[in-house]
Design a protein around this motif. Sequence first.
Motif, short mmCIF file in Angstrom:
data_model
loop_
_atom_site.label_atom_id
_atom_site.label_comp_id
_atom_site.label_asym_id
_atom_site.label_seq_id
_atom_site.Cartn_x
_atom_site.Cartn_y
_atom_site.Cartn_z
N PRO A 121 52.43 37.74 37.48
CA PRO A 121 52.25 38.69 38.59
C PRO A 121 52.47 40.14 38.22
O PRO A 121 51.70 41.01 38.64
CB PRO A 121 53.27 38.21 39.63
CG PRO A 121 53.36 36.74 39.40
CD PRO A 121 53.26 36.58 37.89
N ARG A 168 45.95 39.82 44.56
CA ARG A 168 46.49 38.51 44.90
C ARG A 168 46.90 38.53 46.37
O ARG A 168 47.71 39.33 46.79
CB ARG A 168 47.72 38.17 44.04
CG ARG A 168 47.40 37.94 42.57
CD ARG A 168 48.66 37.68 41.75
NE ARG A 168 49.56 38.83 41.78
CZ ARG A 168 50.78 38.83 42.28
NH1 ARG A 168 51.30 37.73 42.79
NH2 ARG A 168 51.52 39.93 42.25
N ASP A 194 43.11 34.99 44.34
CA ASP A 194 43.99 35.37 43.23
C ASP A 194 43.08 35.73 42.06
O ASP A 194 42.52 34.86 41.40
CB ASP A 194 44.91 34.20 42.86
CG ASP A 194 45.95 34.60 41.82
OD1 ASP A 194 45.77 35.63 41.14
OD2 ASP A 194 46.95 33.86 41.68
N GLU A 195 42.92 37.03 41.84
CA GLU A 195 41.98 37.48 40.81
C GLU A 195 42.45 37.20 39.40
O GLU A 195 41.69 37.39 38.45
CB GLU A 195 41.69 38.97 40.99
CG GLU A 195 40.82 39.26 42.19
CD GLU A 195 40.40 40.71 42.29
OE1 GLU A 195 39.40 40.99 42.98
OE2 GLU A 195 41.09 41.58 41.71
N ARG A 196 43.67 36.70 39.23
CA ARG A 196 44.08 36.26 37.90
C ARG A 196 43.21 35.09 37.44
O ARG A 196 43.07 34.85 36.24
CB ARG A 196 45.55 35.83 37.90
CG ARG A 196 46.52 36.97 38.17
CD ARG A 196 47.95 36.47 38.18
NE ARG A 196 48.17 35.44 39.19
CZ ARG A 196 49.23 34.64 39.23
NH1 ARG A 196 50.15 34.72 38.28
NH2 ARG A 196 49.37 33.75 40.21
N ASN A 211 41.39 31.04 46.86
CA ASN A 211 42.55 30.21 47.17
C ASN A 211 42.30 29.21 48.29
O ASN A 211 43.03 28.23 48.40
CB ASN A 211 43.73 31.09 47.62
CG ASN A 211 44.41 31.79 46.47
OD1 ASN A 211 44.30 31.37 45.33
ND2 ASN A 211 45.10 32.88 46.77
N GLN A 215 44.13 26.24 47.16
CA GLN A 215 45.52 26.35 46.71
C GLN A 215 46.38 25.22 47.25
O GLN A 215 47.18 24.62 46.52
CB GLN A 215 46.09 27.70 47.13
CG GLN A 215 47.38 28.09 46.43
CD GLN A 215 47.15 28.34 44.96
OE1 GLN A 215 46.32 29.15 44.59
NE2 GLN A 215 47.88 27.65 44.11
#
Length: 541
Positions: A168, A178, A183-185, A315, A410
Amino acid sequence: MTRLTLARFLSSLALASLCACSTQQTDTSTHSAFSEDGAGFQIDKEYLTGNGAEHCFPVDQDAFNHPIDQLSLPPSPDDNIWPRVQQGLALDYVDHPKVQAQLNWYKSHPEYLVRVQKRASRYLHHIVELLHTNNVPYDFALLPIVESAYEPFSYSHGQASGLWQFIPITANRFRLDRNWWQDERRDVPESTQAAISYLTYLYGFFDEDWHLAIAAYNAGEGTVRKAVRANKKRGKPTDFWNLSLPKETQAYVPKLIALSEIFRNPEKYGVELVPIANRPYFDVVDIDSQLDLSQASELLEVSLEEVYYLNPGLNRWATPPVATYPLKVPAAKKEAFVAKLAELPKDQRITWQRHKVQGGDTVSGLAKRFNSDVNVIRQANRLSGNDIRIGQILLIPTAKSRAAVYAYSQNQLNNRRSSRKPYSSAQKIVHQVKPGESFWRIAKLYQTTPEKIAKWNRKSPKDTLKVGERLVIWSKVKGSSRDGVVKKVTYKVRNGDSLAKISGKFNVKVNQITQWNGLNPDKYLQPGQRLKLYVNVMETY
């Protein structure tokens, strides 16, 4: 290569580490290796324990049990991407024992490299294009093999996520959004560009030394800079191979060097390069309204699973409520999808539930009931706070299909992972978080560790727990006569029973009973009330 300097990064960015397969500046590892006894892909126990800490797989075992290990876009004979990748490999082979150790492992597990190549087939062309645009070595197209086994839904209990395993703090640093919806990770284009930006910055920070840059990507630039300064002070060489770094990082750079060597000379190492098309597998459609992903699946005529794997940053069950969202779709289906979407009215692209507020309704309660979020309900109804009145009509966006259909949302991912037994004899307990509780207090209650509870629930031990949140706890059921056997027991309260009396009868603690059942210890038990207890049957009397 021309030195890439990013002055604004140097002046404004904190020295924070990036990856799950990394150590923070305290040099404390944020992850553990895969279990060698799980289902699916098997990792040599020697690899995990022999020369023990030299090896690191940063994500959970899901990365080895991909649900769709298949080639997404078979190439024609003249458009295989691997010759292009080979021409862009820039990391020289280093004849070092640590590199040789990694080579030996990859050579002895060719099936693993075949599997990760098939997973990469959706994303590889896009990643290579970004590497080319940013003028960085194509070796980094192989880095997700080290980080995530090319599994975009991989998650470590060190809070790292996605192909590139951003944590994060670094996601914030590189503006990866996020929120409840996304969640763009995990978003492939966004996270890849962020990873390239970080690697480019590190290359400049460490005077154009890719080995140090790669090490810092794993351990954080603060850790590597400290090691460099320590060697300078002692008059020792400051190259990667002479630094005192975390053992995990000592293996991290050799892994990428070994992979570069193998993909440069696959015949030499007996490795098959799976043909992957040198053309885009996916394209982007900017949609101007929310779209239920099951609707997207129908319009595209592909599985919902495929929609999620092209859009792993999502998500929930729909795209976010933003002005435009870049939905990734199979390139071959883009034109037909755009035409079909244009015929679907915006008010039919997601399902709206009309709810008339009843006595006792709260925004948080409605969010839980409709599998929604407090902020989503506020936004949809232009609420400035949580005040609602009886008789008020609320519009709540809801999924078109039942929750289980959205297998990669998610909630469903969390449910599957927390429901998977860590060992065959485990007993599942669901714990509801009480005021003032922490991972440490809950771990003490169930005689386990904060790290294990965090891992079972895809969290970090540093996370703040919310009151009412449910955590899965796996209690080890032991079979010896000394340890006894833990069983779940439902007990019906009788006249005269008290918490103290029941705790004595079953040899458990009063606070355990109250925790297991969400009881107020100051209130009396009622005859007929049912309690769930987890008792050692060998010690109960």
